[in-house]
Scaffold this motif. Structure first.
Motif, PDB file in Angstrom:
ATOM      1  N   PHE A  25      -6.892   4.182 -11.771  1.00  0.00           N
ATOM      2  CA  PHE A  25      -7.878   3.390 -11.228  1.00  0.00           C
ATOM      3  C   PHE A  25      -8.079   3.680  -9.892  1.00  0.00           C
ATOM      4  CE2 PHE A  25      -6.784   0.695 -15.154  1.00  0.00           C
ATOM      5  CZ  PHE A  25      -8.140   0.657 -15.536  1.00  0.00           C
ATOM      6  N   ALA A  26      -6.876   3.752  -9.020  1.00  0.00           N
ATOM      7  CA  ALA A  26      -7.433   3.940  -7.651  1.00  0.00           C
ATOM      8  C   ALA A  26      -8.169   5.399  -7.555  1.00  0.00           C
ATOM      9  CB  ALA A  26      -6.034   4.236  -6.878  1.00  0.00           C
ATOM     10  N   SER A  27      -7.858   6.399  -8.276  1.00  0.00           N
ATOM     11  CA  SER A  27      -8.626   7.481  -8.258  1.00  0.00           C
ATOM     12  C   SER A  27      -9.901   7.391  -8.653  1.00  0.00           C
ATOM     13  CB  SER A  27      -7.869   8.564  -9.294  1.00  0.00           C
ATOM     14  OG  SER A  27      -8.159   8.478 -10.765  1.00  0.00           O
ATOM     15  N   GLY A  28     -10.285   6.354  -9.407  1.00  0.00           N
ATOM     16  CA  GLY A  28     -11.701   5.908  -9.705  1.00  0.00           C
ATOM     17  C   GLY A  28     -12.355   5.224  -8.696  1.00  0.00           C
ATOM     18  N   GLY A  29     -11.647   4.981  -7.685  1.00  0.00           N
ATOM     19  CA  GLY A  29     -12.316   4.177  -6.597  1.00  0.00           C
ATOM     20  C   GLY A  29     -12.083   2.892  -6.703  1.00  0.00           C
ATOM     21  N   TYR A  30     -11.296   2.312  -7.536  1.00  0.00           N
ATOM     22  CA  TYR A  30     -11.029   0.786  -7.438  1.00  0.00           C
ATOM     23  C   TYR A  30      -9.690   0.119  -6.728  1.00  0.00           C
ATOM     24  CZ  TYR A  30     -14.360   0.220 -11.484  1.00  0.00           C
ATOM     25  OH  TYR A  30     -15.530   0.136 -12.075  1.00  0.00           O
ATOM     26  N   HIS A  31     -10.097  -0.837  -6.065  1.00  0.00           N
ATOM     27  CA  HIS A  31      -9.076  -1.730  -5.561  1.00  0.00           C
ATOM     28  C   HIS A  31      -7.823  -2.113  -6.742  1.00  0.00           C
ATOM     29  CE1 HIS A  31     -10.069  -2.007  -1.332  1.00  0.00           C
ATOM     30  NE2 HIS A  31     -11.320  -2.302  -1.894  1.00  0.00           N
ATOM     31  N   VAL A  32      -6.616  -1.749  -6.491  1.00  0.00           N
ATOM     32  CA  VAL A  32      -5.819  -2.146  -7.532  1.00  0.00           C
ATOM     33  C   VAL A  32      -4.792  -3.183  -7.214  1.00  0.00           C
ATOM     34  CG1 VAL A  32      -4.140  -0.993  -9.202  1.00  0.00           C
ATOM     35  CG2 VAL A  32      -6.074   0.152  -8.762  1.00  0.00           C
ATOM     36  N   LYS A  33      -4.351  -4.372  -7.806  1.00  0.00           N
ATOM     37  CA  LYS A  33      -3.387  -5.441  -7.282  1.00  0.00           C
ATOM     38  C   LYS A  33      -2.186  -4.852  -8.594  1.00  0.00           C
ATOM     39  CE  LYS A  33      -5.587  -8.825  -4.913  1.00  0.00           C
ATOM     40  NZ  LYS A  33      -6.064  -9.992  -4.781  1.00  0.00           N
ATOM     41  N   LEU A  34      -1.107  -4.509  -8.177  1.00  0.00           N
ATOM     42  CA  LEU A  34       0.086  -4.335  -8.950  1.00  0.00           C
ATOM     43  C   LEU A  34       0.736  -5.536  -9.044  1.00  0.00           C
ATOM     44  CD1 LEU A  34       1.285  -2.025 -10.893  1.00  0.00           C
ATOM     45  CD2 LEU A  34       2.055  -0.932  -8.757  1.00  0.00           C
ATOM     46  N   TYR A  35       0.854  -6.091 -10.073  1.00  0.00           N
ATOM     47  CA  TYR A  35       1.815  -7.243  -9.890  1.00  0.00           C
ATOM     48  C   TYR A  35       2.998  -7.148 -11.010  1.00  0.00           C
ATOM     49  CZ  TYR A  35       3.521 -11.997 -12.023  1.00  0.00           C
ATOM     50  OH  TYR A  35       4.046 -13.022 -12.282  1.00  0.00           O
ATOM     51  N   THR A  79       3.015 -10.497  -5.956  1.00  0.00           N
ATOM     52  CA  THR A  79       3.799 -11.294  -6.907  1.00  0.00           C
ATOM     53  C   THR A  79       3.267 -12.836  -7.311  1.00  0.00           C
ATOM     54  OG1 THR A  79       5.143 -11.918  -4.716  1.00  0.00           O
ATOM     55  CG2 THR A  79       6.123 -10.383  -6.071  1.00  0.00           C
ATOM     56  N   ASP A  80       2.145 -13.026  -6.650  1.00  0.00           N
ATOM     57  CA  ASP A  80       1.297 -14.318  -7.208  1.00  0.00           C
ATOM     58  C   ASP A  80       0.527 -14.021  -8.291  1.00  0.00           C
ATOM     59  OD1 ASP A  80       0.806 -16.838  -7.146  1.00  0.00           O
ATOM     60  OD2 ASP A  80      -0.785 -16.819  -5.766  1.00  0.00           O
ATOM     61  N   LEU A  81       0.819 -14.446  -9.348  1.00  0.00           N
ATOM     62  CA  LEU A  81       0.069 -14.240 -10.360  1.00  0.00           C
ATOM     63  C   LEU A  81      -1.555 -14.714 -10.439  1.00  0.00           C
ATOM     64  CD1 LEU A  81      -0.535 -12.682 -13.277  1.00  0.00           C
ATOM     65  CD2 LEU A  81       0.339 -14.488 -14.355  1.00  0.00           C
ATOM     66  N   GLU A  86      -7.585 -13.912  -9.292  1.00  0.00           N
ATOM     67  CA  GLU A  86      -8.829 -14.240  -8.900  1.00  0.00           C
ATOM     68  C   GLU A  86      -9.630 -12.914  -8.513  1.00  0.00           C
ATOM     69  OE1 GLU A  86      -9.320 -17.181  -5.246  1.00  0.00           O
ATOM     70  OE2 GLU A  86      -7.817 -18.074  -6.703  1.00  0.00           O
ATOM     71  N   GLY A  87     -10.694 -13.179  -9.151  1.00  0.00           N
ATOM     72  CA  GLY A  87     -11.700 -11.923  -8.743  1.00  0.00           C
ATOM     73  C   GLY A  87     -11.419 -10.572  -9.268  1.00  0.00           C
ATOM     74  N   ALA A  88     -10.383 -10.449 -10.276  1.00  0.00           N
ATOM     75  CA  ALA A  88     -10.084  -9.434 -11.039  1.00  0.00           C
ATOM     76  C   ALA A  88     -11.138  -9.274 -12.331  1.00  0.00           C
ATOM     77  CB  ALA A  88      -8.735  -9.305 -11.818  1.00  0.00           C
ATOM     78  N   THR A  89     -11.882  -7.928 -12.212  1.00  0.00           N
ATOM     79  CA  THR A  89     -12.805  -7.641 -13.134  1.00  0.00           C
ATOM     80  C   THR A  89     -12.190  -6.988 -14.412  1.00  0.00           C
ATOM     81  OG1 THR A  89     -13.174  -5.690 -11.807  1.00  0.00           O
ATOM     82  CG2 THR A  89     -14.712  -7.466 -11.407  1.00  0.00           C
TER      83      THR A  89
END
Ligand code: NAI
Length: 319
Positions: A25-35, A79-81, A86-89
């Motif tokens: 996803f990062a290679s495609g230009g997306y901000h990624v949150k890893l939980y 670590t906070d689900l 919030e804001g995840a598409t």
């Protein structure tokens, strides 16, 4: 080609598959949150991702058009689900293959997710019905089954729940294409999805050939890697047949009866244990002992081969 995209992608579970998805996803230009529920697991994952990306960059195999610095900066751990959702598409669940654990997580997500976010599961074998039935947001849920490791192997099987909105399938399909994966759509759920049904058919007949003393385990593996696998890396069984005669109809005419005769002679479902297991294991361990050092060295070699193959396939793309 890629620029930084709106919103963010949430990856749940920072193990083998979660890390690889984060990089894709990062290679495609997306901000990624890893939980992850384990903080230490996130720290290890972030270190491992940085290291993998550096090596890929050095060898010219980093995906996408963004710089390594930018790609690394797009991924953050959390670590906070609640705040992560919030804001995840798009949400890609990558927790262990355990139905109860996953159901508990989807119930939590059901309370937190917006009406818009797509919720995808990486599950290898759990059906959408088992995973998503009863959820308020079932229309937004889908199985998006990757092949290990998704960074090098682009296929993603999209499997809907009977109540998944067709728009969810289309959105997920478009997103996967956009980030350079190769999505395929299953019209309905089926045990093993498509990839594992094919894989299990191959492993079953391979087992029977060893059991019948027809071929050695080492030679059997060569039949795939130096034979069928050579062309299957570029085209599937149908196109192979199409080219091996004067078109697909001519192939069926010429070879259909012979195929039926051979398939009818296939034996029963193997037990996947006992003497044959022992024989195959022994042959494999002669070259690759089953300890983590040897297995990891061979896995690294496999991943390097796959990244070179991916590059070649891109260069050879005809359509
Ligand atoms: P893994 O065991 O490497 O990673 C699982 C991660 O999930 C761990 O970091 C763990 O701390 C975390 N976790 C556990 N409970 C959690 C929770 N409640 N919330 C958030 N994180 C949690 O597993 P792996 O191999 O990455 O597999 C993940 C999924 O991907 C499974 O469903 C698996 O079937 C599927 N898959 C695996 C493939 C493989 O070859 N490993 C291939 C294709 C799909």
């Amino acid at each position: 080609m890629s620029s930084i995209k709106e919103g963010h992608i949430l990856i749940i579970g920072s193990g083998l598959i979660g890390r690889s998805w984060a990089m894709v996803f990062a290679s495609g230009g997306y901000h990624v949150k890893l939980y992850d529920i384990m903080e230490q697991q996130i720290t290890t994952a972030m270190e491992n991702i940085g290291k993998q990306m550096e090596e890929l960059d050095k060898s010219g195999m980093l995906r996408g058009s963004l710089s390594i610095q930018l790609q690394v900066s797009l991924i953050s751990g959390c670590t906070d689900l609640k705040s992560a959702v919030e804001g995840a598409t798009y949400i890609q669940e990558c927790t262990p293959e355990n139905l109860e654990l996953k159901k508990k997580l989807f119930a939590q997500l059901d309370l937190l997710a917006s009406e818009k976010a797509v919720i995808g599961s990486s599950t290898s074998c759990l059906s959408p019905t088992k995973l998503f039935t009863g959820l308020k947001h079932v229309k937004q849920c889908i199985v998006a089954h990757p092949v290990n490791p998704p960074y090098y192997v682009p296929l993603v099987e999209l499997v809907p729940h009977p109540k998944t909105d067709p728009a969810t399938v289309e959105k997920t399909y478009a997103l996967m294409k956009e980030i350079g994966q190769c999505p395929v759509k299953l019209m309905r759920e089926i045990d093993g999805f498509a990839l594992n049904r094919l894989q299990y058919a191959i492993i079953s007949e391979a087992w029977r050939l060893i059991q019948a003393g027809v071929i050695s385990p080492t030679d059997l593996d060569l039949v795939m890697s130096e034979g069928l696998g050579m062309r299957y890396a570029f085209m599937g069984p149908f196109e192979t047949a199409h080219l091996n005669a004067e078109g697909f109809k001519s192939y069926c005419e010429r070879y259909g009866e012979g195929i039926k005769r051979v398939v009818q002679a296939f034996g029963p479902v193997p037990e996947f244990s006992g003497d044959v297991e022992q024989k195959i294991d022994q042959a494999l361990c002669e070259n690759i002992p089953a300890d983590s050092d040897h297995l990891n060295t061979r896995r690294e070699w496999r991943d390097t081969c796959l990244s070179h193959l991916a590059k070649l396939k891109k260069e050879m793309k005809s359509n």
